[in-house]
Design a protein around this motif. Structure first.
Motif, PDB file in Angstrom:
ATOM      1  N   ALA A  33      -2.066  -8.097  -5.133  1.00  0.00           N
ATOM      2  CA  ALA A  33      -3.263  -7.360  -4.558  1.00  0.00           C
ATOM      3  C   ALA A  33      -2.559  -6.153  -3.649  1.00  0.00           C
ATOM      4  CB  ALA A  33      -4.255  -7.993  -3.539  1.00  0.00           C
ATOM      5  N   GLU A  34      -1.517  -6.264  -2.918  1.00  0.00           N
ATOM      6  CA  GLU A  34      -0.776  -5.316  -2.123  1.00  0.00           C
ATOM      7  C   GLU A  34      -0.191  -4.307  -3.006  1.00  0.00           C
ATOM      8  OE1 GLU A  34       3.226  -5.497   0.173  1.00  0.00           O
ATOM      9  OE2 GLU A  34       1.847  -6.385   1.453  1.00  0.00           O
ATOM     10  N   TRP A  35       0.545  -5.016  -4.133  1.00  0.00           N
ATOM     11  CA  TRP A  35       1.140  -4.161  -5.011  1.00  0.00           C
ATOM     12  C   TRP A  35       0.377  -3.145  -5.542  1.00  0.00           C
ATOM     13  CZ3 TRP A  35       3.020  -6.353 -10.242  1.00  0.00           C
ATOM     14  CH2 TRP A  35       3.771  -5.183 -11.039  1.00  0.00           C
ATOM     15  N   LEU A  36      -0.783  -3.622  -6.168  1.00  0.00           N
ATOM     16  CA  LEU A  36      -1.863  -2.471  -6.974  1.00  0.00           C
ATOM     17  C   LEU A  36      -2.704  -2.023  -5.752  1.00  0.00           C
ATOM     18  CD1 LEU A  36      -2.931  -4.967  -9.661  1.00  0.00           C
ATOM     19  CD2 LEU A  36      -0.798  -3.651  -9.750  1.00  0.00           C
ATOM     20  N   GLU A  37      -2.650  -2.262  -4.813  1.00  0.00           N
ATOM     21  CA  GLU A  37      -3.502  -1.424  -3.680  1.00  0.00           C
ATOM     22  C   GLU A  37      -4.674  -1.761  -3.936  1.00  0.00           C
ATOM     23  OE1 GLU A  37      -2.112   2.537  -3.628  1.00  0.00           O
ATOM     24  OE2 GLU A  37      -0.223   2.146  -2.839  1.00  0.00           O
ATOM     25  N   VAL A  38      -5.349  -3.044  -3.947  1.00  0.00           N
ATOM     26  CA  VAL A  38      -6.718  -3.471  -4.163  1.00  0.00           C
ATOM     27  C   VAL A  38      -6.899  -4.599  -3.305  1.00  0.00           C
ATOM     28  CG1 VAL A  38      -6.773  -2.881  -6.617  1.00  0.00           C
ATOM     29  CG2 VAL A  38      -6.185  -5.280  -5.840  1.00  0.00           C
ATOM     30  N   PRO A  39      -8.178  -4.931  -2.789  1.00  0.00           N
ATOM     31  CA  PRO A  39      -8.508  -5.871  -1.907  1.00  0.00           C
ATOM     32  C   PRO A  39      -8.037  -7.600  -2.186  1.00  0.00           C
ATOM     33  CG  PRO A  39     -10.352  -4.483  -2.133  1.00  0.00           C
ATOM     34  CD  PRO A  39      -9.368  -4.102  -3.154  1.00  0.00           C
ATOM     35  N   ALA A  89       4.013   4.433 -11.220  1.00  0.00           N
ATOM     36  CA  ALA A  89       5.067   4.293  -9.966  1.00  0.00           C
ATOM     37  C   ALA A  89       5.194   2.972  -9.644  1.00  0.00           C
ATOM     38  CB  ALA A  89       4.485   5.188  -9.070  1.00  0.00           C
ATOM     39  N   GLN A  90       6.187   2.355  -9.411  1.00  0.00           N
ATOM     40  CA  GLN A  90       6.577   0.936  -9.116  1.00  0.00           C
ATOM     41  C   GLN A  90       5.846   0.224  -9.981  1.00  0.00           C
ATOM     42  OE1 GLN A  90       4.978   0.349  -4.855  1.00  0.00           O
ATOM     43  NE2 GLN A  90       7.151   0.253  -4.199  1.00  0.00           N
ATOM     44  N   GLY A  91       5.610   0.432 -11.335  1.00  0.00           N
ATOM     45  CA  GLY A  91       5.337  -0.283 -12.394  1.00  0.00           C
ATOM     46  C   GLY A  91       4.128  -0.911 -12.060  1.00  0.00           C
ATOM     47  N   ARG A  92       2.891  -0.113 -11.399  1.00  0.00           N
ATOM     48  CA  ARG A  92       1.676  -0.535 -10.914  1.00  0.00           C
ATOM     49  C   ARG A  92       0.749  -0.329 -11.900  1.00  0.00           C
ATOM     50  NH1 ARG A  92       0.084   3.021  -7.100  1.00  0.00           N
ATOM     51  NH2 ARG A  92      -1.710   1.847  -6.828  1.00  0.00           N
ATOM     52  N   GLY A  93       1.086  -0.218 -13.260  1.00  0.00           N
ATOM     53  CA  GLY A  93       0.214  -0.189 -14.299  1.00  0.00           C
ATOM     54  C   GLY A  93      -0.528   1.162 -14.916  1.00  0.00           C
ATOM     55  N   SER A  94      -1.408   0.870 -15.826  1.00  0.00           N
ATOM     56  CA  SER A  94      -2.120   1.963 -16.390  1.00  0.00           C
ATOM     57  C   SER A  94      -3.185   2.507 -15.470  1.00  0.00           C
ATOM     58  CB  SER A  94      -2.481   1.717 -17.866  1.00  0.00           C
ATOM     59  OG  SER A  94      -3.275   0.382 -17.837  1.00  0.00           O
ATOM     60  N   VAL A  95      -3.747   1.557 -14.820  1.00  0.00           N
ATOM     61  CA  VAL A  95      -4.933   1.887 -13.911  1.00  0.00           C
ATOM     62  C   VAL A  95      -4.206   3.138 -12.674  1.00  0.00           C
ATOM     63  CG1 VAL A  95      -6.350   1.452 -12.088  1.00  0.00           C
ATOM     64  CG2 VAL A  95      -6.155   0.099 -14.296  1.00  0.00           C
ATOM     65  N   ALA A  96      -3.197   2.626 -12.134  1.00  0.00           N
ATOM     66  CA  ALA A  96      -2.427   3.597 -11.313  1.00  0.00           C
ATOM     67  C   ALA A  96      -1.968   4.740 -12.025  1.00  0.00           C
ATOM     68  CB  ALA A  96      -1.555   2.730 -10.355  1.00  0.00           C
ATOM     69  N   GLU A  97      -1.395   4.536 -12.966  1.00  0.00           N
ATOM     70  CA  GLU A  97      -0.721   5.752 -13.755  1.00  0.00           C
ATOM     71  C   GLU A  97      -1.863   7.022 -14.038  1.00  0.00           C
ATOM     72  OE1 GLU A  97       2.247   8.085 -16.081  1.00  0.00           O
ATOM     73  OE2 GLU A  97       2.060   6.774 -14.440  1.00  0.00           O
ATOM     74  N   LYS A 123       8.127  -9.324  -6.892  1.00  0.00           N
ATOM     75  CA  LYS A 123       8.965  -8.490  -5.972  1.00  0.00           C
ATOM     76  C   LYS A 123      10.090  -7.611  -6.571  1.00  0.00           C
ATOM     77  CE  LYS A 123       7.946 -11.539  -1.999  1.00  0.00           C
ATOM     78  NZ  LYS A 123       8.499 -12.452  -1.213  1.00  0.00           N
ATOM     79  N   LEU A 124      10.722  -8.147  -7.404  1.00  0.00           N
ATOM     80  CA  LEU A 124      11.851  -7.456  -8.440  1.00  0.00           C
ATOM     81  C   LEU A 124      11.099  -6.167  -9.050  1.00  0.00           C
ATOM     82  CD1 LEU A 124      13.915 -10.400  -9.532  1.00  0.00           C
ATOM     83  CD2 LEU A 124      14.587  -8.593  -8.035  1.00  0.00           C
ATOM     84  N   ALA A 125      10.100  -6.373  -9.782  1.00  0.00           N
ATOM     85  CA  ALA A 125       9.462  -5.355 -10.506  1.00  0.00           C
ATOM     86  C   ALA A 125       8.937  -4.190  -9.523  1.00  0.00           C
ATOM     87  CB  ALA A 125       8.108  -5.847 -11.037  1.00  0.00           C
ATOM     88  N   ARG A 126       8.698  -4.337  -8.449  1.00  0.00           N
ATOM     89  CA  ARG A 126       8.257  -3.515  -7.456  1.00  0.00           C
ATOM     90  C   ARG A 126       9.509  -2.689  -6.941  1.00  0.00           C
ATOM     91  NH1 ARG A 126       4.261  -5.695  -2.618  1.00  0.00           N
ATOM     92  NH2 ARG A 126       4.169  -3.499  -2.375  1.00  0.00           N
ATOM     93  N   ARG A 127      10.669  -3.415  -6.855  1.00  0.00           N
ATOM     94  CA  ARG A 127      11.776  -2.934  -6.010  1.00  0.00           C
ATOM     95  C   ARG A 127      12.527  -2.050  -7.014  1.00  0.00           C
ATOM     96  NH1 ARG A 127      15.773  -7.402  -4.316  1.00  0.00           N
ATOM     97  NH2 ARG A 127      16.546  -7.031  -6.483  1.00  0.00           N
ATOM     98  N   ASP A 128      12.895  -2.592  -8.351  1.00  0.00           N
ATOM     99  CA  ASP A 128      13.901  -2.334  -9.063  1.00  0.00           C
ATOM    100  C   ASP A 128      13.369  -1.197 -10.082  1.00  0.00           C
ATOM    101  OD1 ASP A 128      15.484  -3.979  -7.996  1.00  0.00           O
ATOM    102  OD2 ASP A 128      15.529  -5.377  -9.735  1.00  0.00           O
ATOM    103  N   ASP A 129      13.237   0.069  -9.633  1.00  0.00           N
ATOM    104  CA  ASP A 129      13.127   1.175 -10.515  1.00  0.00           C
ATOM    105  C   ASP A 129      13.662   1.356 -11.783  1.00  0.00           C
ATOM    106  OD1 ASP A 129      10.172   1.758  -9.407  1.00  0.00           O
ATOM    107  OD2 ASP A 129      11.481   3.058  -7.916  1.00  0.00           O
ATOM    108  N   TRP A 130      15.006   1.030 -11.568  1.00  0.00           N
ATOM    109  CA  TRP A 130      16.295   1.262 -12.567  1.00  0.00           C
ATOM    110  C   TRP A 130      15.751   0.359 -13.648  1.00  0.00           C
ATOM    111  CZ3 TRP A 130      18.716  -3.070 -14.653  1.00  0.00           C
ATOM    112  CH2 TRP A 130      18.587  -4.195 -13.848  1.00  0.00           C
TER     113      TRP A 130
END
Length: 396
Positions: A97-103, A218-226, A288-295
Motif C-alpha cells: 500500500a505504501e509502495w503504490l501510495e494507496v490506503p 517509477a520505482q516499478g509502481r505499475g501502469s496506473v502510476a505510469e 523492497k528490492l523492486a522498490r529500491r533496485d532501479d538498475w
C-alpha cells in the motif's frame, strides 16, 4: 432422456484437440540456475518465464523464505479471518500500500482468486455489468461469469468501445476492468482514457496490473502510476506476486472502504487458507528490492531495446510492445509449434502460444525477458529465431 457420458465427452474433446494440434503438455524443470533451466536432461536458456526482475532465485528473497519457514513453519493453518492472518501478512499489505501510495491492500492466495473476489463482492446483482477489454486475462473473464452479472467486451484498447458498451448496459452497478499490461501482446491499456470513460459513466475502474507491477513506472509502481492516475481514478488494482516479484500470491490495493468490504465479504478471501507466512516474508523482501533496485528495470529495458533492434534487422514480425513481453508473430499454429521446437533444439526454451489463448491466425512465440539475461543471450536468441523461421519455411 439419456445422460451424457462425461468420459466420452472428455475423449471427444481430446481427439478434437489432437486433430487441431492444440494439445498442452507440462515440461518438467529439474533445476534452475538464473535463466538457465534443465529440462528433460538438457540445459536451455529460458525466454518464457515472468521473472522479469530476476527475483525468484535472488539471495535475500530466498533467505527470507527460509528464515520465516524455520520460525513459522510451512503453512498459516487457517483462513485470515480465523487465526491465519500473521504479522508477516500485515507487513506485506502495508508495504505494498505504501509502495503504490494507496490506503489499503489485501492479500490473496492467487491473482485468479483476487479477480474473482473483486467481482463477486462488488457486482452482486444480475443487472450489474462488467465491461472488459476483449484481450483481458482469462481470470477476469471467468470472474464475471462466476459472479453472475452481465459481461460486455470491447475491442482491444478501444476506450470509445468501452464507452459504447457502458452506455448500452443500463441499470445496475458497472465496473470497467482491464489488464494494465496485456500478457500475450505486451502492450499497455489506455488507462487515462479509460479513467475518463469510467468517471463519465459512474463505473468503477479496476486494473489487473499483473504484468505491470515491478516493471512499469517509477520505482516499478505499475501502469496506473505510469499513467499518472491515483486511487480516485482507479479505486482498485491487482498486484501479482508471481510475476516480476518472483513469488506467489496477489494483493488487491486501493480504496480503503472497498478493500475493507472485500475482507469481510469476498468468498475467495473468507473461505480459503491464508498464504504461508514464509511466502509472505519472501514477497516482502522482493517488494523492497523492486522498490529500491532501479538498475533491474534499466537493464531489463536495455535488453528489450536490443531485442527489438536486432529482430527488426532480421525481419522478424514483432508486435508494438515496449515491455518485457515481446511476441513474435508466426501466423499458423503449426508454424509457431515448429519454430518453438526448432528453438529448443538450438538451446532456447520459448513458448508457442496458440488459440484459444490468442485469436485465430495470430499464433506466436511469446518471448519474455529477465534482468538476468545477457546481451549475448539476446542476440543469440534473435539469430536462432531467424534460423528457425527459415528451417520451418524450407520444410513447409
Amino acid at each position: 432422456m439419456s445422460r451424457t457420458d462425461i468420459h466420452e465427452r472428455v475423449q471427444a474433446h481430446a481427439e478434437e484437440r489432437a486433430a487441431q494440434g492444440r494439445q498442452r503438455r507440462r515440461r518438467i524443470v529439474t533445476r534452475r540456475d538464473g535463466v538457465q533451466l534443465e529440462v528433460d536432461g538438457r540445459w536451455l536458456a529460458g525466454f518464457c518465464s515472468n521473472d522479469y526482475l530476476g527475483l525468484a532465485l535472488q539471495f535475500e528473497v530466498a533467505a527470507a523464505l527460509q528464515d520465516a519457514a524455520a520460525r513459522e513453519g510451512a503453512g498459516s493453518t487457517a483462513s485470515h479471518l480465523v487465526c491465519g492472518h500473521h504479522t508477516l501478512h500485515e507487513q506485506l499489505e502495508r508495504e505494498v500500500a505504501e509502495w503504490l501510495e494507496v490506503p489499503r491492500a489485501l492479500l490473496f492466495g492467487s491473482g485468479f482468486a483476487a479477480n474473482l473476489a473483486v467481482q463477486q463482492a462488488l457486482l452482486t446483482e444480475e443487472e450489474d455489468v462488467c465491461v472488459q477489454d476483449r484481450l483481458n486475462h482469462a481470470s477476469l473473464i471467468d470472474a464475471t461469469r462466476l459472479a453472475g452479472c452481465r459481461l460486455r467486451r470491447y475491442p482491444h484498447v478501444d476506450a470509445e468501445g468501452a464507452l459504447r458498451q457502458l452506455r448500452s448496459a443500463t441499470g445496475g452497478a458497472a465496473m470497467l476492468a482491464t489488464d494494465g499490461v496485456f500478457s500475450m501482446d505486451g502492450d499497455i491499456a489506455p488507462l487515462r482514457a479509460l479513467a475518463q470513460v469510467a468517471r463519465s459513466e459512474q463505473a468503477l475502474l479496476y486494473v489487473d496490473d499483473a504484468h505491470g507491477i515491478g516493471v512499469v513506472g517509477a520505482q516499478g509502481r505499475g501502469s496506473v502510476a505510469e499513467a499518472g492516475l491515483g486511487v480516485e481514478d482507479v479505486p482498485l488494482q491487482l498486484v501479482t506476486l508471481g510475476k516480476a516479484l518472483g513469488g506467489y500470491g496477489a494483493l488487491v490495493a486501493g480504496d480503503a472502504e472497498l478493500v475493507e468490504h472485500l475482507a469481510g465479504n469476498a468468498r475467495p478471501y473468507i473461505y480459503t487458507t491464508a498464504l504461508p507466512p514464509a511466502q509472505a516474508a519472501a514477497a516482502l523482501a522482493a517488494v523492497k528490492l523492486a522498490r529500491r533496485d532501479d538498475w533491474r528495470r534499466e537493464r531489463l529495458y536495455e535488453l528489450v531495446a536490443l531485442f527489438r533492434t536486432s529482430a527488426g534487422r532480421l525481419g522478424l514480425e514483432l508486435m508494438p510492445s515496449n515491455t518485457p513481453i515481446q511476441p513474435v508473430l508466426c501466423g499458423s499454429e503449426a508454424v509457431a509449434s515448429a519454430m518453438s521446437a526448432a528453438l529448443e533444439q538450438a538451446g532456447f526454451l520459448v513458448g508457442a502460444i496458440r488459440p484459444p489463448t490468442v485469436p485465430e491466425g495470430q499464433s506466436r512465440l511469446r518471448v519474455t525477458f529477465s534482468t538476468l539475461h545477457t546481451p549475448q543471450q539476446v542476440q543469440a536468441l534473435v539469430v536462432a529465431i531467424a534460423d528457425a523461421r527459415e528451417q520451418v519455411a524450407r520444410g513447409a
